[in-house]
Design an enzyme around this catalytic site. Structure first.
Site, PDB file in Angstrom:
ATOM      1  N   SER A 136       0.854  -1.184   0.000  1.00 33.40           N
ATOM      2  CA  SER A 136       0.000   0.000   0.000  1.00 33.40           C
ATOM      3  C   SER A 136       0.890   1.234   0.000  1.00 33.40           C
ATOM      4  O   SER A 136       1.706   1.411   0.900  1.00 33.40           O
ATOM      5  CB  SER A 136      -0.885  -0.020   1.259  1.00 33.40           C
ATOM      6  OG  SER A 136      -1.639   1.163   1.354  1.00 33.40           O
ATOM      7  N   LYS A 162      -1.350  -1.032  -4.184  1.00 30.92           N
ATOM      8  CA  LYS A 162      -2.511  -0.237  -3.759  1.00 30.92           C
ATOM      9  C   LYS A 162      -2.079   1.215  -3.663  1.00 30.92           C
ATOM     10  O   LYS A 162      -1.038   1.528  -3.065  1.00 30.92           O
ATOM     11  CB  LYS A 162      -3.006  -0.760  -2.416  1.00 30.92           C
ATOM     12  CG  LYS A 162      -3.957   0.133  -1.656  1.00 30.92           C
ATOM     13  CD  LYS A 162      -4.656  -0.682  -0.566  1.00 30.92           C
ATOM     14  CE  LYS A 162      -4.755   0.079   0.735  1.00 30.92           C
ATOM     15  NZ  LYS A 162      -5.409  -0.726   1.793  1.00 30.92           N
ATOM     16  N   LYS A 164      -3.226   5.040  -2.561  1.00 31.38           N
ATOM     17  CA  LYS A 164      -4.185   5.854  -1.814  1.00 31.38           C
ATOM     18  C   LYS A 164      -4.643   6.998  -2.710  1.00 31.38           C
ATOM     19  O   LYS A 164      -3.805   7.642  -3.372  1.00 31.38           O
ATOM     20  CB  LYS A 164      -3.524   6.422  -0.553  1.00 31.38           C
ATOM     21  CG  LYS A 164      -3.167   5.366   0.475  1.00 31.38           C
ATOM     22  CD  LYS A 164      -4.401   4.889   1.214  1.00 31.38           C
ATOM     23  CE  LYS A 164      -4.018   4.017   2.396  1.00 31.38           C
ATOM     24  NZ  LYS A 164      -5.206   3.479   3.086  1.00 31.38           N
ATOM     25  N   ASP A 189      -7.397   2.991  -2.851  1.00 35.16           N
ATOM     26  CA  ASP A 189      -8.063   3.061  -1.541  1.00 35.16           C
ATOM     27  C   ASP A 189      -8.338   4.526  -1.218  1.00 35.16           C
ATOM     28  O   ASP A 189      -7.410   5.337  -1.118  1.00 35.16           O
ATOM     29  CB  ASP A 189      -7.163   2.444  -0.457  1.00 35.16           C
ATOM     30  CG  ASP A 189      -7.829   2.390   0.916  1.00 35.16           C
ATOM     31  OD1 ASP A 189      -8.986   2.845   1.046  1.00 35.16           O
ATOM     32  OD2 ASP A 189      -7.188   1.888   1.868  1.00 35.16           O
ATOM     33  N   GLU A 214     -11.291   0.576  -2.890  1.00 27.90           N
ATOM     34  CA  GLU A 214     -11.533   0.290  -1.471  1.00 27.90           C
ATOM     35  C   GLU A 214     -12.152   1.512  -0.794  1.00 27.90           C
ATOM     36  O   GLU A 214     -11.644   2.623  -0.933  1.00 27.90           O
ATOM     37  CB  GLU A 214     -10.181  -0.072  -0.827  1.00 27.90           C
ATOM     38  CG  GLU A 214     -10.249  -0.456   0.635  1.00 27.90           C
ATOM     39  CD  GLU A 214      -8.866  -0.845   1.189  1.00 27.90           C
ATOM     40  OE1 GLU A 214      -7.940  -1.118   0.383  1.00 27.90           O
ATOM     41  OE2 GLU A 214      -8.702  -0.852   2.408  1.00 27.90           O
ATOM     42  N   ASP A 239     -13.771  -1.567   3.674  1.00 30.17           N
ATOM     43  CA  ASP A 239     -12.805  -1.620   4.769  1.00 30.17           C
ATOM     44  C   ASP A 239     -13.502  -1.030   6.005  1.00 30.17           C
ATOM     45  O   ASP A 239     -14.135  -1.748   6.783  1.00 30.17           O
ATOM     46  CB  ASP A 239     -11.531  -0.850   4.344  1.00 30.17           C
ATOM     47  CG  ASP A 239     -10.496  -0.681   5.453  1.00 30.17           C
ATOM     48  OD1 ASP A 239     -10.761  -1.068   6.601  1.00 30.17           O
ATOM     49  OD2 ASP A 239      -9.392  -0.138   5.191  1.00 30.17           O
ATOM     50  N   LYS A 263      -9.628  -6.702   8.662  1.00 34.57           N
ATOM     51  CA  LYS A 263      -8.563  -6.310   9.596  1.00 34.57           C
ATOM     52  C   LYS A 263      -8.972  -6.830  10.959  1.00 34.57           C
ATOM     53  O   LYS A 263     -10.077  -6.547  11.426  1.00 34.57           O
ATOM     54  CB  LYS A 263      -8.413  -4.786   9.654  1.00 34.57           C
ATOM     55  CG  LYS A 263      -7.852  -4.183   8.380  1.00 34.57           C
ATOM     56  CD  LYS A 263      -7.637  -2.682   8.522  1.00 34.57           C
ATOM     57  CE  LYS A 263      -7.183  -2.096   7.196  1.00 34.57           C
ATOM     58  NZ  LYS A 263      -7.157  -0.615   7.225  1.00 34.57           N
ATOM     59  N   GLY A 291      -3.986  -3.994   6.417  1.00 35.58           N
ATOM     60  CA  GLY A 291      -2.892  -3.687   7.336  1.00 35.58           C
ATOM     61  C   GLY A 291      -3.142  -2.378   8.055  1.00 35.58           C
ATOM     62  O   GLY A 291      -3.947  -1.547   7.608  1.00 35.58           O
TER      63      GLY A 291
HETATM   64  O1  LIG Z   1       0.575  -1.228   4.832  1.00 33.95           O
HETATM   65  C1  LIG Z   1      -0.337  -1.298   5.639  1.00 33.95           C
HETATM   66  O2  LIG Z   1      -0.196  -1.728   6.802  1.00 33.95           O
HETATM   67  C2  LIG Z   1      -1.711  -0.827   5.218  1.00 33.95           C
HETATM   68  C3  LIG Z   1      -1.736   0.593   4.836  1.00 33.95           C
HETATM   69  C4  LIG Z   1      -3.122   1.155   4.700  1.00 33.95           C
HETATM   70  O3  LIG Z   1      -3.619   1.159   3.597  1.00 33.95           O
HETATM   71  C5  LIG Z   1      -3.743   1.731   5.869  1.00 33.95           C
HETATM   72  C6  LIG Z   1      -2.892   2.198   6.848  1.00 33.95           C
HETATM   73  C7  LIG Z   1      -3.390   2.803   7.982  1.00 33.95           C
HETATM   74  C8  LIG Z   1      -4.743   2.903   8.156  1.00 33.95           C
HETATM   75  C9  LIG Z   1      -5.621   2.444   7.182  1.00 33.95           C
HETATM   76  C10 LIG Z   1      -5.132   1.827   6.047  1.00 33.95           C
HETATM   77  C11 LIG Z   1      -6.159   1.301   5.090  1.00 33.95           C
HETATM   78  O4  LIG Z   1      -6.107   0.166   4.619  1.00 33.95           O
HETATM   79  O5  LIG Z   1      -7.132   2.000   4.850  1.00 33.95           O
HETATM   80 MG   LIG Z   2      -8.369   0.870   3.580  1.00 31.06          MG
END
Ligand SMILES: O=C(O)CCC(=O)c1ccccc1C(=O)O
Ligand SMILES: [Mg+2]
Length: 369
Positions: A136, A162, A164, A189, A214, A239, A263, A291
């Site tokens: 991500s 992924k 953001k 995401d 996402e 999510d 999660k 994550g």
């Molecule tokens: O690399 C990771 O641990 C996930 C990173 C990530 O997308 C995320 C990190 C922190 C809070 C929310 C998210 C998410 O999935 O939305």
């Molecule tokens: Mg997410």
């Protein structure tokens, strides 16, 4: 099952690189490592995943501390547990606060697996020996910077990238990414950054052959997501909206998504995560493990969960060295060509790096059970 003490440690660790989402930037992590121990030298570990501010869900490091110290440990002191799957029921009188519950439950699952001398994966019913992972990437200062990062991680073999997104950092950026990486599995995401008023913008993403989008809409929505999913081809993945198997059941019934990001912290623990997994398996919904920028203990729990069969898509459990100069487990989580080999030692399968744990611990407290 015997549990004689709970140790609560508050850690602080600096991320190697700041991580930016539609809500802001995370640079360091404060969290708790919960240790559940018996009299035979077995020690189980769990990790809280809330951030210092409640931008992702309502929980924070401080609410985690309040819940664990003032409620969850008390319930563990006053009640016997025969199997970790009973912890979810025991914690039910406490509403939500899922990340606090998940960390305590996780420590007990790890302790149980160690007492039984089996892997946590096996205790959960998981069978995969290898799991596929993606990465991500936070919102970057420039598109060129993003393209360079993607190029590097594609070379490392990560199974999907992924990205953001947020309004203003979406279609044009993703179009450029798709142009440079025509065959790479790409997903986006939004962390709840859009509303149905943006539907035309979101429809345009269908051109880009994304694996999924996402959480495009509000953190607590499953109704508008159903309308969106009916209007776009790109699969919607939920999510933030899914906190329980009940939430998942309703989202599946409404057709709010085709994919669920599980999660452990967000759903209140491994038992609930497994129930969501089973429900998705029955209903043909793909799942993957999300994550929360975890340190090694949380990362190890994610790996164990991902060994269940319906985790059909690569998760966000990238290697330790992407996040940390030094992790708190030995060996650290390593990824080869986008694949993690699931450890076969008992419990979470990784040793705690006691020196690192101590070095990152700011405070600790022991509770007799
Ligand atoms: O690399 C990771 O641990 C996930 C990173 C990530 O997308 C995320 C990190 C922190 C809070 C929310 C998210 C998410 O999935 O939305
Ligand atoms: Mg997410």
């Amino acid at each position: 099952m015997p549990i004689t003490s709970i140790t609560l440690r508050r850690l602080n660790m600096q991320l190697k690189n700041p991580f930016t989402t539609s809500f802001g930037t995370i640079q360091d992590k404060d969290f708790f490592i919960i240790e559940a121990a018996d009299d035979n030298g077995n020690r189980g570990f769990g990790e809280t995943v809330a951030f210092t501010s409640p931008w992702y869900t309502e929980e924070t490091v401080k609410t985690n501390e309040h819940m664990i110290k003032d409620f969850l440990i008390k319930l563990l002191q006053e009640n016997e547990i025969r199997h970790p799957s009973e912890v979810r029921e025991l914690f039910k009188p406490i509403k939500r606060n899922n990340m606090a519950k998940a960390a305590a439950e996780g420590a007990i699952w790890d302790l149980y697996a160690k007492q039984q001398n089996i892997t946590l994966a096996k205790a959960l019913g998981g069978t995969k020996q290898k799991i596929e992972v993606g990465i991500s990437l936070g919102i970057q200062p420039t598109v060129d910077g993003l393209l360079e990062k993607i190029g590097h991680q594609v070379k490392q073999g990560y199974k999907r990238i992924k990205i953001k997104i947020k309004p203003g950092w979406d279609y044009d950026v993703l179009k450029e990414v798709r142009k440079q990486f025509p065959d790479t599995p790409i997903m986006a995401d939004a962390n709840a950054a859009y509303t149905l008023n943006n539907i035309e913008q979101l429809k345009k993403l269908d051109e880009l052959d994304l694996m999924m989008i996402e959480q495009p809409l509000a953190h607590d929505d499953i109704v508008d997501h159903a309308k969106l999913q009916a209007a776009i081809q790109t699969p919607v993945c939920l999510d933030e909206s899914i906190h329980s198997a009940e939430d998942a059941r309703k989202a599946i019934e409404l057709k709010s998504c085709r994919i669920i990001n599980v999660k452990i912290g967000r759903v209140g623990g491994l038992a609930e995560a497994k129930e969501i997994h089973d429900l998705c398996r029955e209903n043909g919904i793909d799942v993957w493990c999300g994550g929360m920028l975890e340190a090694g203990v949380g990362r190890a729990h994610n790996i164990a969960l991902t060994t269940l069969p319906q985790f059909t898509l690569p998760g966000d459990t990238a290697g330790s060295s992407l996040y940390w100069e030094k992790d708190i487990i030995k060996p650290e989580v390593t990824v080869n060509d986008g694949v993690i080999t699931v450890p076969d030692k008992s419990g979470i399968g990784y040793n705690i790096d006691e020196q690192a744990l101590e070095a990152f611990t700011a405070e600790q407290e022991v509770f007799d059970i």
